[in-house]
Structure formats: C-alpha cells, structure tokens
Design a protein around this motif. Structure first.
Motif, PDB file in Angstrom:
ATOM      1  N   MET A  15      25.752  -3.701  60.638  1.00 59.64           N
ATOM      2  CA  MET A  15      24.908  -2.734  59.936  1.00 59.64           C
ATOM      3  C   MET A  15      25.059  -1.338  60.540  1.00 59.64           C
ATOM      4  O   MET A  15      25.007  -0.332  59.836  1.00 59.64           O
ATOM      5  N   GLY A  16      25.205  -1.284  61.836  1.00 59.93           N
ATOM      6  CA  GLY A  16      25.337   0.017  62.507  1.00 59.93           C
ATOM      7  C   GLY A  16      26.270  -0.103  63.693  1.00 59.93           C
ATOM      8  O   GLY A  16      26.922  -1.122  63.877  1.00 59.93           O
ATOM      9  N   GLY A  17      26.321   0.955  64.481  1.00 54.14           N
ATOM     10  CA  GLY A  17      27.209   0.924  65.636  1.00 54.14           C
ATOM     11  C   GLY A  17      28.641   0.680  65.224  1.00 54.14           C
ATOM     12  O   GLY A  17      29.398  -0.023  65.895  1.00 54.14           O
ATOM     13  N   ARG A  18      29.022   1.286  64.101  1.00 53.03           N
ATOM     14  CA  ARG A  18      30.290   0.914  63.482  1.00 53.03           C
ATOM     15  C   ARG A  18      31.520   1.534  64.125  1.00 53.03           C
ATOM     16  O   ARG A  18      32.639   1.192  63.776  1.00 53.03           O
ATOM     17  N   ALA A  19      31.308   2.453  65.053  1.00 54.50           N
ATOM     18  CA  ALA A  19      32.465   3.079  65.696  1.00 54.50           C
ATOM     19  C   ALA A  19      33.196   2.073  66.562  1.00 54.50           C
ATOM     20  O   ALA A  19      34.403   2.183  66.766  1.00 54.50           O
ATOM     21  N   GLN A  20      32.457   1.114  67.072  1.00 52.55           N
ATOM     22  CA  GLN A  20      33.058   0.186  68.018  1.00 52.55           C
ATOM     23  C   GLN A  20      33.338  -1.155  67.347  1.00 52.55           C
ATOM     24  O   GLN A  20      32.483  -1.692  66.650  1.00 52.55           O
ATOM     25  N   THR A  21      34.537  -1.701  67.593  1.00 56.69           N
ATOM     26  CA  THR A  21      34.842  -3.022  67.036  1.00 56.69           C
ATOM     27  C   THR A  21      33.928  -4.059  67.652  1.00 56.69           C
ATOM     28  O   THR A  21      33.594  -4.012  68.825  1.00 56.69           O
ATOM     29  N   SER A  22      33.504  -5.000  66.832  1.00 55.74           N
ATOM     30  CA  SER A  22      32.826  -6.195  67.334  1.00 55.74           C
ATOM     31  C   SER A  22      33.700  -7.362  66.914  1.00 55.74           C
ATOM     32  O   SER A  22      33.963  -7.554  65.727  1.00 55.74           O
ATOM     33  N   THR A  23      34.161  -8.108  67.896  1.00 57.87           N
ATOM     34  CA  THR A  23      35.242  -9.052  67.593  1.00 57.87           C
ATOM     35  C   THR A  23      34.895 -10.506  67.893  1.00 57.87           C
ATOM     36  O   THR A  23      34.020 -10.797  68.699  1.00 57.87           O
ATOM     37  N   ALA A  24      35.594 -11.375  67.194  1.00 59.05           N
ATOM     38  CA  ALA A  24      35.632 -12.784  67.569  1.00 59.05           C
ATOM     39  C   ALA A  24      36.974 -12.995  68.257  1.00 59.05           C
ATOM     40  O   ALA A  24      38.019 -12.655  67.699  1.00 59.05           O
ATOM     41  N   LEU A  25      36.929 -13.512  69.474  1.00 64.68           N
ATOM     42  CA  LEU A  25      38.162 -13.722  70.229  1.00 64.68           C
ATOM     43  C   LEU A  25      38.362 -15.207  70.470  1.00 64.68           C
ATOM     44  O   LEU A  25      37.416 -15.947  70.744  1.00 64.68           O
ATOM     45  N   SER A  26      39.606 -15.596  70.376  1.00 63.01           N
ATOM     46  CA  SER A  26      39.930 -16.993  70.565  1.00 63.01           C
ATOM     47  C   SER A  26      40.835 -17.084  71.788  1.00 63.01           C
ATOM     48  O   SER A  26      41.918 -16.506  71.810  1.00 63.01           O
ATOM     49  N   PHE A  27      40.368 -17.789  72.801  1.00 69.46           N
ATOM     50  CA  PHE A  27      41.125 -17.918  74.047  1.00 69.46           C
ATOM     51  C   PHE A  27      41.817 -19.280  74.095  1.00 69.46           C
ATOM     52  O   PHE A  27      41.180 -20.299  73.838  1.00 69.46           O
ATOM     53  N   GLY A  28      43.108 -19.259  74.388  1.00 76.70           N
ATOM     54  CA  GLY A  28      43.797 -20.523  74.662  1.00 76.70           C
ATOM     55  C   GLY A  28      44.219 -21.324  73.456  1.00 76.70           C
ATOM     56  O   GLY A  28      44.375 -22.546  73.548  1.00 76.70           O
ATOM     57  N   GLU A  29      44.464 -20.683  72.342  1.00 71.06           N
ATOM     58  CA  GLU A  29      44.942 -21.434  71.172  1.00 71.06           C
ATOM     59  C   GLU A  29      46.323 -22.027  71.415  1.00 71.06           C
ATOM     60  O   GLU A  29      46.709 -22.998  70.791  1.00 71.06           O
ATOM     61  N   LYS A  30      47.090 -21.401  72.319  1.00 68.94           N
ATOM     62  CA  LYS A  30      48.456 -21.874  72.581  1.00 68.94           C
ATOM     63  C   LYS A  30      48.565 -22.512  73.959  1.00 68.94           C
ATOM     64  O   LYS A  30      49.585 -22.377  74.631  1.00 68.94           O
ATOM     65  N   GLY A  31      47.487 -23.109  74.425  1.00 69.24           N
ATOM     66  CA  GLY A  31      47.591 -23.837  75.678  1.00 69.24           C
ATOM     67  C   GLY A  31      46.706 -23.312  76.799  1.00 69.24           C
ATOM     68  O   GLY A  31      46.528 -23.979  77.820  1.00 69.24           O
ATOM     69  N   GLY A  32      46.144 -22.130  76.627  1.00 75.37           N
ATOM     70  CA  GLY A  32      45.258 -21.613  77.671  1.00 75.37           C
ATOM     71  C   GLY A  32      45.600 -20.190  78.045  1.00 75.37           C
ATOM     72  O   GLY A  32      46.750 -19.874  78.347  1.00 75.37           O
ATOM     73  N   ALA A  33      44.580 -19.348  78.030  1.00 74.24           N
ATOM     74  CA  ALA A  33      44.769 -17.956  78.440  1.00 74.24           C
ATOM     75  C   ALA A  33      44.706 -17.899  79.962  1.00 74.24           C
ATOM     76  O   ALA A  33      43.878 -18.572  80.581  1.00 74.24           O
ATOM     77  N   VAL A  34      45.561 -17.088  80.557  1.00 74.80           N
ATOM     78  CA  VAL A  34      45.551 -16.962  82.014  1.00 74.80           C
ATOM     79  C   VAL A  34      44.336 -16.133  82.443  1.00 74.80           C
ATOM     80  O   VAL A  34      44.097 -15.046  81.928  1.00 74.80           O
ATOM     81  N   GLY A  35      43.550 -16.697  83.375  1.00 77.12           N
ATOM     82  CA  GLY A  35      42.374 -15.993  83.876  1.00 77.12           C
ATOM     83  C   GLY A  35      42.321 -16.033  85.387  1.00 77.12           C
ATOM     84  O   GLY A  35      42.880 -16.947  86.008  1.00 77.12           O
TER      85      GLY A  35
END
Lengths: 601, 601
Positions: B257-277
């Motif tokens: 509804m507001g705060g539209r300058a900044q992206t608000s995202t859905a992130l998916s970690f590790g779909e290809k086996g695992g994100a390095v952390g």
C-alpha cells in the motif's frame, strides 16, 4: 477467496428481525413482492458481484483509468460487468414500474448494493450516479427534459454525473463561479471549470449527462443564485440521435488514493464559446434541487462506508480463523502446536471492534433507507411526516458515523492480517484506501457536524431531536424489561442525560456566547450523538437476540445471537464511555482550538 | 512546494532547548564537534533531501519496483540520489572514525534522517538497512566476517538486508523453519523461504548481504534454537572479488500500500541444494543478536513514523494558510471575502492535533536516540546504566506511540486538504499509506504491549517503571513551580496516580488470575502509558516555553512558544483524559474480548 462478502445470516437478521421488512409487502407499492422476491434480488446482486466484479476487483484497483490526451482508457473487463448489472435491473430496483423499475423497497436495494460495493467498489459508481442523476431529473425536470434524458439514463444507454465542485469552491458552494448565459433558443451557454467529477469522461456509454451547478449572469451572490443545468457530452437531436460533441472538454484525470475504478475528472466547460445547457426547474433553485438528492447521496455514502467495513471485517475474520501463529500467553511450551490467531485476545478485540462498527453502521444505513421509504410509502401521513423528521435529523449521522468508523474498522482488518494486510494480495488495504474518501465527499465531517448542531438540533422547536430521543427511550424501556440487558439500558439512559445536558447548554450558549466559539467543537457533538445512536441500534439488536435465546435453537443460531450480544457489550464497554469526555469539552466551551492564533503554528 | 518539510525552529528547540545537545560536545567521543558542525550535517541532509529526493518522491511512489521474472527494475533516478547520500557520509554519521564514520551523536543523525525520510520515504531504507546490517555484524561477527563484509557495506558498495519473516512465522519467530546444515569448510547450507524482505533484490549495489535467521539441524525448538547467518547474493573470493551467484532466488515482489520506493521481496534460499551462509557469533544465539539491533530498529521505526507525521503536519499547515474557502459561522454576508481555511475552528483543531502528535512523537524519538547514546557515552557508569534502564523500558512506547499516532496525524492532514488530500498531487495521502506499516513491522502494537506489560514493567523489581516515574515526578515539580502550568502539572500527577493504581492492580492480578485474561487488554495499557509519556514530554516543553516567554522576545519567538503552550494544552484537554477510560477497562479486568467465543463471530 473463501471469505463471504457479508454474513448472510446478519442480513436476514437485520431485514427480517430488526426491521421487519416483510411487512412492507402490505403496502400497495410493494404488493407484488414477498420475502422470496426480496431475497431473489439480493441473491442476484450477490451473484453478479461474485461472477463479474470480484474477479476484476484487484485489476480495477491496480490499473486505474488513464488519459492519453484524447481518450480515457478503462480496463476492458469493466463494461461487460456493468452491462450485466444493467441487465439485471438492479440499478433501477427502486424505480417505478413505468420507468422500467422493479418497485423494490430501498432497504432491499441497499443490501443488494452492499454486495456490489464490496466486490466492485467505485465501479458501481458509474451505475449509481446514473441512477441518482435520473432520479433528480425526474423529480425536478420538465416533461421535455425527462422524455429526452431520463429514459436513456434508465436504460443504461447514457451515463450521468453531478458537477458541483470547482477549483475555488469545494465545501463552500456559495462561491462557485461557473456561469450560464441564456441563448435565443432558451438553452444556456455554460462556461467554467469543475473538478473531482466522478465518471466525468469515459467510453462506457453512448453519452454522458452532466448535471451542472452554475450561476446565471446577474443572479444573486451566495447560495441563492445557483441554478442547475443538464449539459450533455454530446448534443442530442429531437429524434434522439446523437449529434455533435458539446463544448465540454476533459482537462485531466485525478489520481486518487482509492476508489480507483471510477474516473475522477477535471472538466472544462465552454472553452470554445460555451457548452449548451438546459435549465432544470426554475432559475436560482439549483442548490435546493441538488440538496434534495444530496440527502439521498449522503445515505448512499454512509451505506458504501458501512459495506466496505463489513467486507473488511468478514475478510479478516476468515483470515484469523485460518492463520496459525503463536501461542497464548499461558502456554510456554514451544512444542505445542500454534493456535489460529483468532484465539489471541487482541485479535478478538480487533474483530469485535470491527463487528461492532460494521454491523452497527450497516444497521444504521438500512434504517436510513427504511426511513427514506417510509416518508413516501408509510400508511399514514403522520407516519410519513414522522419518518421525514427522523431521516432529516439523522442524515448527518447516517453519512458520518459509518464514514468515520468504517475506515477504523478497515484499519483493524489490516492489523489482523499484519504484514499480509499491507499488500495487495488481500483486499483489506484497498478497503482502507477506498473508505478514506467517505469522510470527505458529500459534505465533510465538519460540515455535517455544523448541519447537526447549528441547524438540525434547534430546527422546528427541536422536533427532530425530540423524535429521536423518544425512539431511544422506547428501546431503553425494552432493554430494562430484560434483566440481562438492564445494565446496558441504564448506561444508555445515563448517556441520554449527558446528551440532554450538553445540548441544553449549547443551545443556551448559542444565544449568549460568540457563535464561532460555541460551534468550535461541533465535531465532538456529532461524535457524541453518533455514538449514542449506534449504542441505541446495538441495544435494539440485543433485545431481539436476548428474546431469541430464550427459545430452543440450533447451535449455529445460538452462536449468532451470542455474537450480537457480545458485540453490543463491546460497544458499551469500549466505545460509549467516550461520550463523557466529548461532553466535557462541549459543556466547558473548551476554547483551545478557538483561541489558537494562526501565527502560533 | 513551498511547505517546509520540518519547522527548523522546532528542531533548534528540541535539540538545544529541550535536550541540550550542545553539551554532548563535552564528551570525548564528540570533542571535534560543536553546534555548528551539528547544524551543518543537518543542513546537508536537508539539502540532499531537497535536491535529490523531493523531486523524485512522487515518482518513487507511483512507479513501484517491477520484476520481469529475471531482474528487479527501479526508476533510474534512485541510484544517483542514493549515491549522493552515500557520498555525504550521512549513512555512517554515527559510526566510529576508523569505520569511515563521523562520530556524530545519534540525536543529530536522527534529525538528519527525519528530513531524508520525509523527502525520500522508504528509498532511505536501502541505506538505513545497510547501516543497521553493518552495525549488527560489527557488534557480533568475527574479525574475519567484519573484514570481508562490513567494509564494503560501510562504503556503500554492498547493500544489507535482514531476513527474518517466513510465510509461516511472522510475529512468532519461534516457529521459523529455515534450516542450516554445516558443510565441511565450516560454512553452512541454508534452505528455506523468507518473505517481506525489504531491499531483498535490486541492482543498486555490487552485492547484497542478507542476515538470515535459520535453525541449525538438531537445534532446540522455539526461540532458543535460532542462529544468524551472513548469506550473500554473490559469493566473494578472499581477495574481495565478486564470484558466482549464491543459491538465493527472488521468488517475487510484494505490492505494498505504501513505502513503495523500496522492494519488498520473497526470497527462496537453497532451491539448488543450499545457499552458502556464514555463522555470525555463536550457534543458537541468533535471536539475541537480532534483538540487540531490534531495539535500535524499533527506535528507527518510531522515528520514521514521527518524521512522516511532521511532514504531513507542515504540508497541511501550509495548505491551510493559503487556501481560501468559506466564512466563519458568525459571518452571514456572502459578499464578504472568503477566509483562508486555517481560520476555521475545526481546521485549527486538526492542525493542533497534528502538532501535538507530530512534535510530541518527534521529541519522544529524539529522547530515544539520546538515551541510546547515553547508555554508551554518558560520563559515568551510573548514568550509562540509568539511560539503559530508561531506554529498555521505553522502547515499546517509542516504537508504538509514533506508529499509532503518526497515521492519525496524517489522517488529519488529508482531511485538512479535503478532496485535494485524497489525490496524489499532494503527498499527504502517500504519508498516510507509508505510515500505516509502522504499527505492523518490527513487532506489532500488540507484541509491544505484551513486552511492556508482561516483561518491562515487572522486570528487575520494576526498575524501569520506577525510573521513568521519577522522571515524570521531576517534571511535575517544575510545572508546579510555574503558576500558569500548575493545573497541567496537577493533571499529570493525577494521571500518575491512575497509572500506579492500574499497574498495581495488574501485577497483583498476574499472580492470581488467568494470565490470558490479565493480558487481554495489554494494548489499552500501552495506550495509557504512551499518552502519559507524551503528556510528560509536552509538559517539559511547556516549562521551557513558559520560562522563555518571560523574557523580551522577537514577535516570531513569542508566537513559537505560544504555539508550544497551546499544543500542550490541546494534548491535556483532548487526549490525556482518555486514560481514565482505558484504566477502567484494565482495573475491572474487562473480559469482553477474552470471553468472546470464536464461534460467535
């Protein structure tokens, strides 16, 4: 989308238990109807809402109308939806048979409209404004005007608008400057600029009929020199064929926070010498005609606000019933399953507040519709006059209370959904934006409060005030007769004492003190009166619910009535006590705002 | 756009009269600074806001980020604006010299941020989150992590995010399910889904550093089994060069509804086996680290809410000063000229309410910044501990009060502008939308109220509660010493009696009654406490204003101080009395919401 738009059981309750709408069928006008036909119309509205508007609700909001300098563009799904609506006959539901109407009671049309508003938002405005425009013309136009314009409006071939506001005259219509000069053929040349004209331009219909307020050259200043004109987008020949474009130009579109389905336009009349306009009724009586329909419009605004509040309540209720999150404070075991958020006390508070606001507001606007019906179709002249008195008095409250508390209900709906309430995957943030217009248009909250305190209360020796007080008193007696409600009846009786004391004080002060000071807290007076009216309406509902619970009932029925009682209790515990603070500000003639020097900000 | 973003005189008042910020220069950390350098930084922020953000404010709101399935698109004007901000050094204003900081006091940075927030809205979020991310890593990360990630974050080469929320775990972090499995090289493989991640993907920076909460395989359930990881968008070699993309995918953008300058995202970690952390600090202490910075974030949320309230107040004030419309009720002559709407009592009421809310909230959040400074840089350990106690106690109020009353202020700003407030030619409807997120994120209002009542009040034998009460009492004494303020000081003293009575009652009830019932009205308790805190802050301001008015002053100065007194009066007359109603609900353990059966809705 499993959430119902409205709880159908509540509609049955309001229509057939609170307002006894079935008895309307005894009136001659409604003799062809019965509860079945009422419900059929409501059901048709619901089906159109479901099938044609709900699927495009989000798109209408996201893809607002655009103007390429020549034409307005709307999403293509809108016209078929509006056509389906027109075909159903619902836009003319209350009109006479002879004008293609269904002669349905306004209260039934209001319920039908609630479903459509929740699903279609301001897209319904194209249709509703057209109906309102036709109603006004039919009431005040010459036979000739009616023949030429009302028929195609009723058939949905033409659309209608109301063009009042100007860049320099919003709330203060007295200062409008659009002018009209009489031509030799008795038509007028209209010149001026209008803004915020809803549905002011689009291609949905063959023609658009603007009802324009303007000042005939030489007319008196102020509100007494304003006349009303039909100014069509396209001129129409006597045989009804569409002629050339009138001198009305689209100057631009406004981009609104909400209500995005409907264009809001700036229109420029007479850039090329004068738009052709036709006088409605007599000269200088335009505002009077407009006000006649403005009361209808004000009930309509309240109705829209109430419907959107109901829509948000039902949506957030459904969400709360299905969203697991967290555990109760008493549970310290992280291995225990999460509860649905409806179990959390604060979620219940926000749902109860919505229920109290939304269902209270809906009952109030349905009362408004019923009174507007009664003043025309009640059995006796006395009953008609009584209904007129009540409606006239209550109109500022019917307009304002739902408009102020509808957005508050939607605010809670957002909060129930949390982060999900803030994104457009769910409609609650749209409801919140849409509803925010309602305290502004058709007379702001402040304008309504001045109308109530300075006009409606003292008018006719306080006739309206006394009439509504008498209604309150009847309900208090009914509440007192039921032991479980006596405490609430007493609380309402105390509130009336406070109201009377406050009103007496203010009326006396109007004669002795500076009027600007006396009216400085008029909004608080409207708030106080509004809360008492809603408390009264909730007590009425509680009286019915209490009586029903004495019978043997199906569990679902028991739960429904218990919910009514709990929402009433919520309003009496959490809301009604606020009137004491408002009364204090009023009876001390608090001068904080009045004394504030504009240079001190 | 002639309206100032903030009244500069009020900033001077708050910094140099209310908080005596100049005296900070006596502290070793700030020895290079004086009032001139403070004001220079504030002025730089104002200039960047004016030059780079105000011109694109509307566009940032209207053209929200889009995702074409591969990349996120932002308007091209954003990067140069953020670059200008980065170049000014303001994002690291409070950081140590050795980390490219300016070692400025947080209260000064907060004022600078207010200008930027009013002009840039959530566009500032890209920068602010990056700073917060760097601060957290610096506080809790290993030397190695700091070397590799903090430096480029501080330089603005990398951006930072916080990835906490999951589809099934919003307010209830205990239930998050993102998992981490240790690899042979001591890094971890992260798998899971995160939502509402601000700035989660974009091309503004070379790299994005996500701080991700996840559960290491085998960790305990609940909040005690959560660890914190650095998960970059691109892997980085030891020489600092950007390597291949990590297993982090953008699953979609949310449309807010507001705060539209900044992206608000859905992130998916590790779909290809695992994100390095990379683990930050110790295992299972992630939430603790996050909370360390969450307090900072909560003050930041309150600060943003206060700034937007101020922005709307100033804008609507300017509009009211320049918009002619209508006449006062006492004037019946339609030939008389229209008055500017600021002359109408109800417009003054809505402006005074905004002034009371916005300037009260701003003072509160600056107090928060000052306390966060004092707990680290005050002269004595005792003073540091005292500041820590106060800040810890006040945090739920500093977060919530501006977040609840900021949107109410913006609501009044819209109403002052009427129909013009509802369209995007003016920024007030955007402020209203932007501000609506604040009661939700970083802990909802309900979460904050439970934190206050169930944790902060009883904690350490009520140490925090007693500490803030002592502050109130000091100000009451100062108020009583000034005859024109004695009535207000007494009113605040009575409010404290009510607060103490209510608190005593609730603490006792926690031992004897069902805890779910005792906490059912926790939001009312937070409301009551918040209103008392703001009343206290207004009395502090009034004490200063009253003293100043005893001197011979330029007329502008007189007007400024009079305005402060009138806003204080407004808050005491129109707002503070509400606590009595909230107290009643609490001290009667009102069970309306608690008893509401979920099947009754």
């Amino acid at each position: 989308m499993t959430a119902p738009m409205i709880n159908a059981r509540d509609i049955d309750f309001l229509l057939y238990e609170l307002f006894d709408s079935e008895s309307l069928c005894n009136r001659q006008r409604y003799q062809d109807h019965d509860r079945t036909t009422f419900n059929e119309v409501i059901n048709t509205a619901k089906q159109i809402a479901d099938k044609h508007f709900l699927p495009i609700r989000n798109k209408l909001d996201n893809q607002q109308p655009t103007f390429d300098g020549k034409k307005v563009h709307l999403i293509k799904e809108l016209k078929p939806a509006l056509d389906a609506l027109q075909e159903s006959g619902i836009p003319s539901a209350t009109a006479d048979y002879e004008f293609n109407g269904m002669q349905l009671p306004p209260i039934i049309a209001n319920v039908a409209g609630a479903y459509l508003t929740i699903a279609g938002g301001t897209a319904l405005g194209y249709s509703m404004l057209t109906t309102a425009n036709a109603n006004l013309l039919q009431a005040h136009g010459s036979k000739e005007l009616i023949e030429k314009w009302v028929k195609p409006l009723r058939e949905g071939r033409y659309a209608g608008t109301m063009a009042m506001t100007e860049p320099g005259a919003g709330s203060g219509l007295a200062d409008l400057t659009t002018t009209a000069i009489k031509s030799e053929d008795d038509s007028y040349k209209i010149t001026g600029n209008k803004i915020f004209i809803s549905g002011g331009d689009h291609d949905l219909n063959e023609n658009i009929v603007h009802l324009v307020l303007a000042r005939i050259k030489g007319a008196p200043k102020g509100t007494k020199g304003i006349s009303l004109f039909v100014v069509p987008k396209f001129l129409v020949s006597d045989d009804g064929s569409i002629g050339k474009q009138n001198d009305v130009a689209l100057a631009g579109l406004f981009h609104k926070m909400g209500g995005r389905a409907q264009t809001s336009t700036a229109l420029s009349f007479g850039e090329k010498g004068g738009a052709v306009g036709y006088l409605v009724g007599e000269e200088n009586k335009g505002l009077q005609y407009m006000f006649h329909m403005m009361n209808e419009a004000r009930v309509m605004v309240g109705s829209g606000a109430a419907a959107i509040a109901v829509g948000g309540f039902q949506y957030s209720l459904d969400y709360a019933n299905n969203r697991p999150q967290g555990r109760l404070p008493s549970c310290k075991d992280p291995h225990s399953p999460m509860v649905n958020i409806i179990e959390h006390a604060d979620i219940k508070r926000m749902l109860l507040a919505q229920k109290a606001y939304a269902e209270g507001a809906l009952a109030l606007v349905l009362l408004g519709s019923q009174l507007s019906d009664d003043e025309k179709t009640a059995e006796t002249d006395e009953a008609k006059a009584h209904a007129h008195t009540l409606l006239d008095f209550l109109t500022p409250i019917i307009k304002t209370w739902p408009s102020e508390y509808g957005p508050k209900a939607n605010d809670f709906a957002i909060q129930v959904l949390g982060g999900h309430g803030y994104i457009n995957e769910h409609p609650v943030e749209m409801f919140y934006r849409d509803n925010r217009l309602n305290p502004i248009h058709e007379g702001t909250t402040c304008i309504q409060s001045l109308d109530l305190l300075a006009r409606k209360v003292p008018m006719n020796n306080m006739l309206g005030y006394k009439a509504i007080l008498a209604e309150f008193t009847k309900t208090i007696a009914a509440g007192n007769a039921e032991p479980s409600l006596a405490a609430y009846a007493n609380q309402l009786a105390e509130a009336l004492t406070t109201l009377n004391k406050t009103t007496d004080f203010l009326l006396k002060a109007m004669g002795t003190e500076n009027i600007d000071l006396v009216l400085a807290n008029s909004v608080q007076y409207l708030s106080m009166f509004g809360h008492i009216v809603i408390s009264w309406i909730w007590l009425k509902q509680a009286v019915i619910a209490s009586a029903a619970l004495k019978e043997e009932l199906h569990i679902n029925e028991q739960q429904f009535y218990r919910g009514k009682l709990q929402a009433m209790q919520y309003f009496y515990r959490y809301e009604l006590p606020q009137i004491n603070h408002w009364s204090l500000l009023l009876t001390t003639l608090d001068d904080t705002t009045y004394q504030m020097n504009t240079d001190w900000f």
